[in-house]
Design an enzyme around this catalytic site. Structure first.
Site, PDB file in Angstrom:
ATOM      1  N   GLY A   1       0.812  -1.214   0.000  1.00 59.61           N
ATOM      2  CA  GLY A   1       0.000   0.000   0.000  1.00 59.61           C
ATOM      3  C   GLY A   1       0.837   1.252   0.000  1.00 59.61           C
ATOM      4  O   GLY A   1       1.939   1.300  -0.553  1.00 59.61           O
TER       5      GLY A   1
ATOM      6  N   GLY B   1       2.229   3.874   8.544  1.00 59.41           N
ATOM      7  CA  GLY B   1       2.241   5.138   9.289  1.00 59.41           C
ATOM      8  C   GLY B   1       1.918   4.840  10.736  1.00 59.41           C
ATOM      9  O   GLY B   1       2.058   3.707  11.194  1.00 59.41           O
TER      10      GLY B   1
ATOM     11  N   CYS C   1       3.657   4.413  16.055  1.00 59.58           N
ATOM     12  CA  CYS C   1       4.579   3.417  16.616  1.00 59.58           C
ATOM     13  C   CYS C   1       5.702   2.995  15.668  1.00 59.58           C
ATOM     14  O   CYS C   1       6.869   3.087  16.022  1.00 59.58           O
ATOM     15  CB  CYS C   1       3.799   2.191  17.052  1.00 59.58           C
ATOM     16  SG  CYS C   1       2.508   2.646  18.211  1.00 59.58           S
TER      17      CYS C   1
ATOM     18  N   LYS D   1       8.348   5.788  14.835  1.00 57.47           N
ATOM     19  CA  LYS D   1       9.081   6.184  16.047  1.00 57.47           C
ATOM     20  C   LYS D   1       9.971   5.040  16.541  1.00 57.47           C
ATOM     21  O   LYS D   1      11.139   5.244  16.875  1.00 57.47           O
ATOM     22  CB  LYS D   1       8.044   6.571  17.107  1.00 57.47           C
ATOM     23  CG  LYS D   1       8.523   6.577  18.531  1.00 57.47           C
ATOM     24  CD  LYS D   1       7.404   6.981  19.475  1.00 57.47           C
ATOM     25  CE  LYS D   1       6.516   5.855  19.921  1.00 57.47           C
ATOM     26  NZ  LYS D   1       7.097   4.929  20.889  1.00 57.47           N
TER      27      LYS D   1
ATOM     28  N   LYS E   1      -4.618   4.599   9.314  1.00 54.03           N
ATOM     29  CA  LYS E   1      -5.245   3.357   8.852  1.00 54.03           C
ATOM     30  C   LYS E   1      -6.737   3.484   9.145  1.00 54.03           C
ATOM     31  O   LYS E   1      -7.159   4.484   9.755  1.00 54.03           O
ATOM     32  CB  LYS E   1      -4.635   2.136   9.530  1.00 54.03           C
ATOM     33  CG  LYS E   1      -4.859   2.055  11.025  1.00 54.03           C
ATOM     34  CD  LYS E   1      -4.313   0.742  11.548  1.00 54.03           C
ATOM     35  CE  LYS E   1      -4.683   0.540  12.993  1.00 54.03           C
ATOM     36  NZ  LYS E   1      -4.185  -0.704  13.540  1.00 54.03           N
TER      37      LYS E   1
HETATM   38  C1  UGA Z   1       1.415  -1.398  15.722  1.00 53.29           C
HETATM   39  C2  UGA Z   1       1.613  -2.898  16.006  1.00 53.29           C
HETATM   40  O1  UGA Z   1       0.899  -3.672  15.034  1.00 53.29           O
HETATM   41  C3  UGA Z   1       1.130  -3.254  17.402  1.00 53.29           C
HETATM   42  O2  UGA Z   1       1.419  -4.627  17.679  1.00 53.29           O
HETATM   43  C4  UGA Z   1       1.854  -2.365  18.420  1.00 53.29           C
HETATM   44  O3  UGA Z   1       1.368  -2.600  19.725  1.00 53.29           O
HETATM   45  C5  UGA Z   1       1.625  -0.905  18.080  1.00 53.29           C
HETATM   46  O4  UGA Z   1       2.086  -0.642  16.747  1.00 53.29           O
HETATM   47  C6  UGA Z   1       2.401  -0.073  19.064  1.00 53.29           C
HETATM   48  O5  UGA Z   1       3.619  -0.219  19.128  1.00 53.29           O
HETATM   49  O6  UGA Z   1       1.766   0.642  19.872  1.00 53.29           O
HETATM   50  P1  UGA Z   1      -0.663   0.144  15.011  1.00 53.29           P
HETATM   51  O7  UGA Z   1       0.374   1.179  14.750  1.00 53.29           O
HETATM   52  O8  UGA Z   1      -1.857   0.483  15.803  1.00 53.29           O
HETATM   53  O9  UGA Z   1       0.021  -1.133  15.746  1.00 53.29           O
HETATM   54  O10 UGA Z   1      -1.214  -0.348  13.599  1.00 53.29           O
HETATM   55  P2  UGA Z   1      -0.916  -1.523  12.569  1.00 53.29           P
HETATM   56  O11 UGA Z   1      -2.160  -2.261  12.340  1.00 53.29           O
HETATM   57  O12 UGA Z   1       0.267  -2.302  12.954  1.00 53.29           O
HETATM   58  O13 UGA Z   1      -0.602  -0.702  11.249  1.00 53.29           O
HETATM   59  C7  UGA Z   1       0.547   0.149  11.148  1.00 53.29           C
HETATM   60  C8  UGA Z   1       0.639   0.712   9.748  1.00 53.29           C
HETATM   61  O14 UGA Z   1       0.997  -0.297   8.811  1.00 53.29           O
HETATM   62  C9  UGA Z   1      -0.664   1.310   9.214  1.00 53.29           C
HETATM   63  O15 UGA Z   1      -0.378   2.504   8.522  1.00 53.29           O
HETATM   64  C10 UGA Z   1      -1.201   0.250   8.268  1.00 53.29           C
HETATM   65  O16 UGA Z   1      -2.029   0.775   7.265  1.00 53.29           O
HETATM   66  C11 UGA Z   1       0.098  -0.314   7.716  1.00 53.29           C
HETATM   67  N1  UGA Z   1       0.000  -1.705   7.219  1.00 53.29           N
HETATM   68  C12 UGA Z   1      -0.304  -2.713   8.062  1.00 53.29           C
HETATM   69  C13 UGA Z   1       0.258  -1.966   5.887  1.00 53.29           C
HETATM   70  O17 UGA Z   1       0.546  -1.050   5.086  1.00 53.29           O
HETATM   71  N2  UGA Z   1       0.204  -3.253   5.440  1.00 53.29           N
HETATM   72  C14 UGA Z   1      -0.098  -4.294   6.261  1.00 53.29           C
HETATM   73  O18 UGA Z   1      -0.116  -5.453   5.777  1.00 53.29           O
HETATM   74  C15 UGA Z   1      -0.362  -4.014   7.606  1.00 53.29           C
END
Ligand code: UGA
Length: 415
Positions: free
Chosen positions: A248, A252, A255, A258, A314
């Protein structure tokens, strides 16, 4: 070991996104919770049942927990608690983790309670818990969090694992007992391992996303290739797994960016370079340029209006910290494109022209970019050109430019 499932009086310092969810889940598990935050307005709002976070299930869970949480700005309210969670933010400054909020909070706790066990849930670099112990004499447990925004309540109640790091059995037992209701596998280990597990997990997930995004770039150059099919085929291998292989706009959120910055910087301080994580960061940073290039290939007129669908980092959240969508908009504005944006839950952003519905965004723009995978974008109806940076739409339509596929919509039909 403490009696299994025995209820406790728990302090939670820092009522941001993770802190509030933790306080709510612990209260709903039957514990008494003292929630402390230095932000007067936040505490006043919470006391009045106002939560400014968009998160599915949060409102109901909060109302259920409300009577079991005592919200306060006063650290003295923690004096009778024997377990106090630190869930304050740990931003990065010039790429380096800033631990001031953690140390300030623990200093304030110590003034009113010098016997409590401190549990650090904030993401901190390895060695932090030990430093806190050496500075304050307090027992310190590391208990990192792994919840995802948009799924936070569920993830907290049903975690894949609970990691508990401490240097003595009593502290490990206390925290294990607190979370025993989740029935999740528990890893009892050192503080340093627990701190490392958090950074290594987030860095690995970020790397997985950058890996698939890089293969998506390659797919765009190979006739009949499509990243969605490649990822599906890879993910069926149990050793790889299907998760975090969605190509994608790039990752972003507060977490991944950073934590990868802090982790690579921390490693460099030890004269180790995390080459793979650094490469993942670079690939992610390049995503925005690739998407802007897709716009430039299609239109060479900067007077057009680019409609951006989605601003949150997201779906299912109103969080736009480190959002790739936001970065995309800013960079296009810097290049003098006129941008209009729409998000189902974010209604106002300084410096961005927002519209009130996806229909209005479609109507008033010349070209569209899907930047956040909100469910409501799946059934978009328009003949205008759409760059699908989240791979949500049916690519057989002529007006869709999907990332990670060669020749855009000119793929061969597979019978
Ligand atoms: C992430 C981790 O997944 C959690 O396990 C962790 O606790 C958290 O950070 C944290 O350290 O507090 P989060 O940032 O809420 O969670 O969201 P994610 O679902 O991991 O997505 C992160 C980014 O990756 C989003 O922008 C999402 O759109 C993107 N993403 C995710 C992709 O582009 N492709 C994917 O296959 C999955």
């Amino acid at each position: 070991m403490a009696q299994k499932g025995a209820l406790m009086k728990v302090g939670v310092v820092g009522l941001g996104y993770v802190g509030l969810v933790t306080a709510i889940v612990l209260a709903n598990a039957g514990n008494t919770v003292i929630g402390v935050d230095i932000d007067n307005e936040k505490i006043a709002n919470l006391k009045n049942r106002i939560v400014n976070i968009y998160e599915p299930g949060l409102e109901g869970a909060f109302n259920q927990a409300y009577d079991k949480i005592n919200f306060s700005i006063d650290y003295a309210s923690l004096k009778d608690t024997n377990l106090i969670y630190i869930i304050v933010s740990t931003p990065t400054k010039e790429g380096k983790i800033l631990l001031d909020y953690v140390f300030d909070a623990i200093g304030s706790i110590k003034n009113s309670n010098d016997t409590a066990t401190i549990v650090i849930k904030s993401t901190v670099v390895p060695g932090t818990a030990r430093r806190v112990h050496e500075r304050t004499g307090l027992e310190v447990v590391s208990n990192p969090e792994f919840i995802k925004e948009g799924n936070a309540i569920y993830d907290t109640i049903h975690p894949d694992r609970i990691i508990i790091g401490a240097s003595n059995k009593k502290s490990l037992d206390l925290v294990e007992n607190l979370w025993s209701f989740t029935k999740a596998p528990i890893v009892r280990t050192t503080n340093e391992n627990a701190e490392l597990i958090k950074y290594a997990s987030n860095s690995f997930l970020a790397t997985k996303i950058s890996f698939i995004n890089e293969i998506a770039n390659l797919c765009e150059k190979i006739p009949n290739a499509d990243i969605e099919v490649v990822a599906k085929g890879m993910g069926l291998d149990k050793r790889i797994g299907p998760y975090f292989l969605k190509a994608g706009i790039g990752y972003g959120g507060s977490c991944f960016l950073k934590d990868t910055r802090a982790f690579t910087n921390f490693a460099r301080g030890l004269e180790e370079k995390l080459n793979i994580v650094e490469a993942a960061m670079k690939v992610n940073n390049d995503r925005i340029n690739r998407i802007i290039n897709l716009v430039k290939v299609e239109v060479d007129d900067k007077n057009i209006v680019v409609g951006v669908l989605g601003i949150a980092f997201k779906n299912n959240t109103n969080d736009m910290r480190e959002s790739q969508a936001l970065k995309l908009i800013k960079r296009m504005q810097e290049e003098n494109f006129r941008v209009k944006a729409y998000d189902p839950v974010i209604k106002e952003v300084k410096g961005i022209e927002m519209v009130h519905s996806k229909e209005e965004c479609i109507k008033t723009s010349n070209i569209l970019i899907i930047a956040t995978e909100w469910e409501e974008f799946k059934d978009i109806k328009t003949k205008k050109l759409i760059i699908d940076a989240r791979r949500m739409l049916d690519m057989s339509k002529d007006n869709i430019i999907a990332i990670g596929v060669s020749g855009y919509n000119k793929k061969e039909e597979i019978l």
